[in-house]
Design an enzyme around this catalytic site. Structure first.
Site, mmCIF file in Angstrom:
data_model
loop_
_atom_site.group_PDB
_atom_site.id
_atom_site.type_symbol
_atom_site.label_atom_id
_atom_site.label_comp_id
_atom_site.label_asym_id
_atom_site.label_seq_id
_atom_site.Cartn_x
_atom_site.Cartn_y
_atom_site.Cartn_z
ATOM 1 N N LYS A 1 -9.206 30.673 -0.200
ATOM 2 C CA LYS A 1 -9.317 31.972 -0.869
ATOM 3 C C LYS A 1 -8.397 32.023 -2.071
ATOM 4 O O LYS A 1 -7.241 31.557 -1.985
ATOM 5 C CB LYS A 1 -8.886 33.086 0.081
ATOM 6 C CG LYS A 1 -9.912 33.416 1.130
ATOM 7 C CD LYS A 1 -9.383 34.591 1.927
ATOM 8 C CE LYS A 1 -10.283 34.896 3.094
ATOM 9 N NZ LYS A 1 -9.535 35.552 4.176
ATOM 10 N N GLY B 1 -5.657 33.267 -4.335
ATOM 11 C CA GLY B 1 -4.431 33.945 -3.885
ATOM 12 C C GLY B 1 -3.527 32.940 -3.192
ATOM 13 O O GLY B 1 -2.310 33.069 -3.217
ATOM 14 N N THR C 1 -1.410 30.295 -0.799
ATOM 15 C CA THR C 1 -0.402 30.443 0.260
ATOM 16 C C THR C 1 0.313 31.777 0.153
ATOM 17 O O THR C 1 0.455 32.495 1.144
ATOM 18 C CB THR C 1 0.627 29.291 0.160
ATOM 19 O OG1 THR C 1 -0.078 28.055 0.303
ATOM 20 C CG2 THR C 1 1.685 29.396 1.229
ATOM 21 N N LYS D 1 6.294 39.237 4.479
ATOM 22 C CA LYS D 1 7.085 40.438 4.135
ATOM 23 C C LYS D 1 6.563 41.661 4.877
ATOM 24 O O LYS D 1 7.319 42.583 5.193
ATOM 25 C CB LYS D 1 7.098 40.679 2.625
ATOM 26 C CG LYS D 1 8.263 40.032 1.920
ATOM 27 C CD LYS D 1 8.295 38.630 1.991
ATOM 28 C CE LYS D 1 8.884 37.500 2.353
ATOM 29 N NZ LYS D 1 8.652 36.213 2.352
ATOM 30 N N GLY E 1 16.178 27.440 6.121
ATOM 31 C CA GLY E 1 15.849 27.869 4.764
ATOM 32 C C GLY E 1 15.223 29.252 4.834
ATOM 33 O O GLY E 1 15.383 29.969 5.836
ATOM 34 N N ILE F 1 12.079 30.254 5.171
ATOM 35 C CA ILE F 1 11.079 30.478 6.232
ATOM 36 C C ILE F 1 11.771 30.635 7.577
ATOM 37 O O ILE F 1 11.498 31.574 8.327
ATOM 38 C CB ILE F 1 10.047 29.327 6.273
ATOM 39 C CG1 ILE F 1 9.229 29.324 4.968
ATOM 40 C CG2 ILE F 1 9.130 29.456 7.489
ATOM 41 C CD1 ILE F 1 8.100 28.316 4.912
ATOM 42 N N GLU G 1 19.799 23.809 12.388
ATOM 43 C CA GLU G 1 19.849 23.421 10.977
ATOM 44 C C GLU G 1 20.715 22.173 10.832
ATOM 45 O O GLU G 1 21.840 22.134 11.330
ATOM 46 C CB GLU G 1 20.401 24.595 10.141
ATOM 47 C CG GLU G 1 20.815 24.269 8.722
ATOM 48 C CD GLU G 1 19.730 23.681 7.822
ATOM 49 O OE1 GLU G 1 18.640 24.260 7.729
ATOM 50 O OE2 GLU G 1 19.996 22.620 7.225
ATOM 51 N N HIS H 1 24.955 56.788 -9.044
ATOM 52 C CA HIS H 1 25.685 56.979 -7.790
ATOM 53 C C HIS H 1 24.929 57.969 -6.907
ATOM 54 O O HIS H 1 24.484 58.989 -7.404
ATOM 55 C CB HIS H 1 27.075 57.548 -8.110
ATOM 56 C CG HIS H 1 27.896 57.811 -6.900
ATOM 57 N ND1 HIS H 1 28.448 56.796 -6.145
ATOM 58 C CD2 HIS H 1 28.248 58.977 -6.294
ATOM 59 C CE1 HIS H 1 29.119 57.332 -5.134
ATOM 60 N NE2 HIS H 1 29.008 58.653 -5.207
HETATM 61 P P1 NAI Z 1 13.621 24.856 2.885
HETATM 62 O O1 NAI Z 1 13.604 23.533 2.233
HETATM 63 O O2 NAI Z 1 14.050 26.047 2.129
HETATM 64 O O3 NAI Z 1 14.544 24.802 4.190
HETATM 65 C C1 NAI Z 1 14.383 23.803 5.184
HETATM 66 C C2 NAI Z 1 15.681 23.616 5.937
HETATM 67 O O4 NAI Z 1 15.437 22.702 7.006
HETATM 68 C C3 NAI Z 1 16.794 23.010 5.088
HETATM 69 O O5 NAI Z 1 17.934 23.834 5.164
HETATM 70 C C4 NAI Z 1 17.032 21.637 5.722
HETATM 71 O O6 NAI Z 1 18.379 21.255 5.685
HETATM 72 C C5 NAI Z 1 16.551 21.852 7.155
HETATM 73 N N1 NAI Z 1 16.104 20.617 7.816
HETATM 74 C C6 NAI Z 1 15.332 19.634 7.290
HETATM 75 N N2 NAI Z 1 15.138 18.655 8.204
HETATM 76 C C7 NAI Z 1 15.787 19.023 9.334
HETATM 77 C C8 NAI Z 1 15.953 18.445 10.632
HETATM 78 N N3 NAI Z 1 15.384 17.279 10.940
HETATM 79 N N4 NAI Z 1 16.678 19.093 11.553
HETATM 80 C C9 NAI Z 1 17.248 20.289 11.236
HETATM 81 N N5 NAI Z 1 17.123 20.895 10.034
HETATM 82 C C10 NAI Z 1 16.406 20.269 9.091
HETATM 83 O O7 NAI Z 1 12.138 25.038 3.472
HETATM 84 P P2 NAI Z 1 11.361 26.247 4.173
HETATM 85 O O8 NAI Z 1 12.277 27.307 4.654
HETATM 86 O O9 NAI Z 1 10.462 25.581 5.142
HETATM 87 O O10 NAI Z 1 10.513 26.857 2.980
HETATM 88 C C11 NAI Z 1 9.591 26.054 2.213
HETATM 89 C C12 NAI Z 1 9.560 26.512 0.787
HETATM 90 O O11 NAI Z 1 8.989 27.788 0.678
HETATM 91 C C13 NAI Z 1 10.947 26.590 0.165
HETATM 92 O O12 NAI Z 1 10.930 26.086 -1.138
HETATM 93 C C14 NAI Z 1 11.249 28.054 0.161
HETATM 94 O O13 NAI Z 1 12.134 28.431 -0.863
HETATM 95 C C15 NAI Z 1 9.854 28.657 -0.004
HETATM 96 N N6 NAI Z 1 9.848 29.980 0.600
HETATM 97 C C16 NAI Z 1 10.421 30.995 -0.084
HETATM 98 C C17 NAI Z 1 10.485 32.253 0.460
HETATM 99 C C18 NAI Z 1 11.153 33.339 -0.290
HETATM 100 O O14 NAI Z 1 11.412 33.159 -1.472
HETATM 101 N N7 NAI Z 1 11.478 34.459 0.330
HETATM 102 C C19 NAI Z 1 9.926 32.543 1.781
HETATM 103 C C20 NAI Z 1 9.400 31.390 2.419
HETATM 104 C C21 NAI Z 1 9.356 30.172 1.837
#
Ligand code: NAI
Length: 456
Positions: free
Chosen positions: A37, A39, A41, A51, A177, A179, A198, A433
């Protein structure tokens, strides 16, 4: 064989559709190929539905904590089908708007799996779309690691987490991270026992260290457990769910394991390398103008090795459209991209961290304003801080915030950093304020050497 169009876009997510909309707006003919679709991911499996879940989680917290605000109410339950209906309604409404917009700009959307078959053509089924330019925007999918098989039932990704038909009693989340932290927040508010694992020594490890510490404190208070500096070793199924073993032997059990260790680009088997596009570790390589090694082919969004954020995709898509049209364009300044993790509390930042500043040999000064001194934060019952980092005798280069609603403050923060404002200049600006935005003003007042509601 039909007439060549000006641009064919492969992938209709944030990066692809932004380019399509802008290029069509500039008067060009555009075809967009999408297997699912329009739009992508962000709209269907990412930013928007998550959100919505986070907002439902906030409503739960508000009801549970209502007595603190002198309102006696009782929390009954989370009606998950109702949550999904609300989330889906938000997504559907936006999807309808987006498809209307695409149609109104006369962009043809071709449904199906596209493949690059020449530097100027994409094939979809038995149709070949010839174009002067091709834009690759096939995005990303949740990635895993060897030994960690996603079965979509007990070992799941965020795609699965968005459509669960029940609230798990317990969850282990691999990766802290955006997610990982956002789902930890949702599920904890919905009543689950949550443990984050983590590998690096802190939550949101790419953020300023003090932001990680504040989030860790807030998560501990919410009852979210975390294993930091802990590497995943193996996972096995148990009667009630999964057992995760960490390096060193510690074992954790839960009903579900959410794998949130990053997203990998979708670039395999699509004909990219055959046509001369350079792909490294799955990512399509581009220059600062999102141009690949092939003159007619550009690439944007999660497919290229830049920040995987929807708003970065929008910016890259617009840049490509304007460059192809011949307008003067400036490369995206990736340090200047605002970042928000929408957990409760939120983490938001723009510019560089003090660690990055040190790596680059930049001498800095900084000030932190604790939200305890902010009237609106007290009213909302949130805690956290705004930290401002400036170059010594120079402009502000980083703003790092934790607290409810700080995601909304990053709009001002990004003007400050991207306009290279001096702390003294921001200190002169009046903040209404009582708002959370005063915390941004106060941090700059402190950095300019004239703190009002904080100690020097
Ligand atoms: P991420 O790369 O931000 O975080 C993944 C985390 O997993 C890292 O801190 C890493 O150190 C850890 N990790 C990796 N391998 C591991 C292991 N074997 N054991 C334990 N920890 C481990 O990826 P994430 O959170 O999956 O998000 C994917 C992408 O989507 C990112 O670029 C993120 O910025 C983006 N995203 C952004 C959002 C937002 O802006 N609000 C919301 C959701 C996703």
């Amino acid at each position: 064989m039909t007439e060549p169009v000006d641009l064919v876009v492969l992938g209709g997510g944030s990066g692809g559709y932004a380019a399509a909309l802008r290029y069509a707006e500039l008067g060009h003919s555009v075809v967009m190929v999408e297997r699912d679709k329009v739009g992508g991911t962000c709209l269907h499996r990412g930013c928007i539905p998550t959100k919505a879940l986070l907002h439902s989680a906030e409503v739960v917290d508000t009801i549970k904590e209502s007595e603190a605000y002198g309102v006696v109410g009782s929390f009954d339950k989370v009606d998950l089908p109702g949550v999904h209906a609300y989330k889906d309604k938000v997504v559907t409404g936006l999807y309808k708007g987006l498809t209307g917009l695409v149609k109104s700009r006369r962009i043809e959307v071709v449904e199906g799996e596209g493949r690059l078959v020449s530097p100027t053509a994409v094939q979809v089924g038995d149709r070949t779309i010839e174009a002067a330019h091709v834009l690759l925007a096939t995005g990303s999918v949740a990635r895993s690691i060897p030994g960690l098989e996603v079965d979509h039932e007990r070992v799941i990704t965020s795609d699965d987490a968005l459509v669960l038909d029940g609230i798990p009693d317990s969850v282990i989340i691999l990766g802290a991270g955006a997610i990982g932290c956002e789902f930890a927040s949702v599920w904890r508010s919905f009543g689950a026992e949550v443990t984050i694992v983590e590998a690096l020594p802190r939550l949101v490890p790419l953020e300023e260290e003090s932001s990680s510490k504040l989030l860790e404190r807030a998560f501990r208070k919410k009852g979210i457990k975390s294993e930091l500096g802990a590497r995943f070793e193996s996972v096995e199924h148990t009667e009630g769910g999964v057992r995760v073993t960490l390096e060193g032997g510690k074992a954790l059990e839960a009903e579900l394991l959410l794998v949130a260790i990053g997203r990998g680009p979708v670039s395999q088997g699509l004909g990219y390398e055959e046509q001369g596009v350079v792909v490294e570790r799955g990512f399509v390589q581009v220059d600062a103008y999102c141009q690949t090694a092939v003159p007619t082919i550009s690439a944007v969004g999660d497919l290229i090795p830049t920040l995987q954020l929807a708003h970065v995709g929008f910016a890259e898509g617009i840049l490509v459209a304007e460059r192809l049209h011949g307008l003067p364009v400036t490369p995206v300044d990736y340090d200047g991209v605002p970042r928000v993790t929408y957990s409760h509390p939120e983490v938001a930042s723009v510019g560089i961290t003090s660690a990055v500043a040190a790596e680059r040999g930049i001498e800095t000064v900084e000030a932190t304003y604790d939200l305890a001194g902010n009237g609106r934060a007290r009213i909302l019952g949130t805690s956290g801080a705004v930290k401002v980092i400036a170059q010594k005798d120079g402009p502000v280069i980083g703003i790092h915030m934790v607290g409810e609603r700080v995601g909304d403050l990053v709009a001002e923060a990004q003007l400050i950093t991207n306009w290279e404002a001096l702390p003294g200049e921001v200190a002169q600006l009046i903040h209404p304020h009582p708002t959370m935005s005063e915390a941004v003003g106060e941090a700059h007042l402190a950095l300019a050497g004239k703190p009002l509601h904080s100690h020097s």
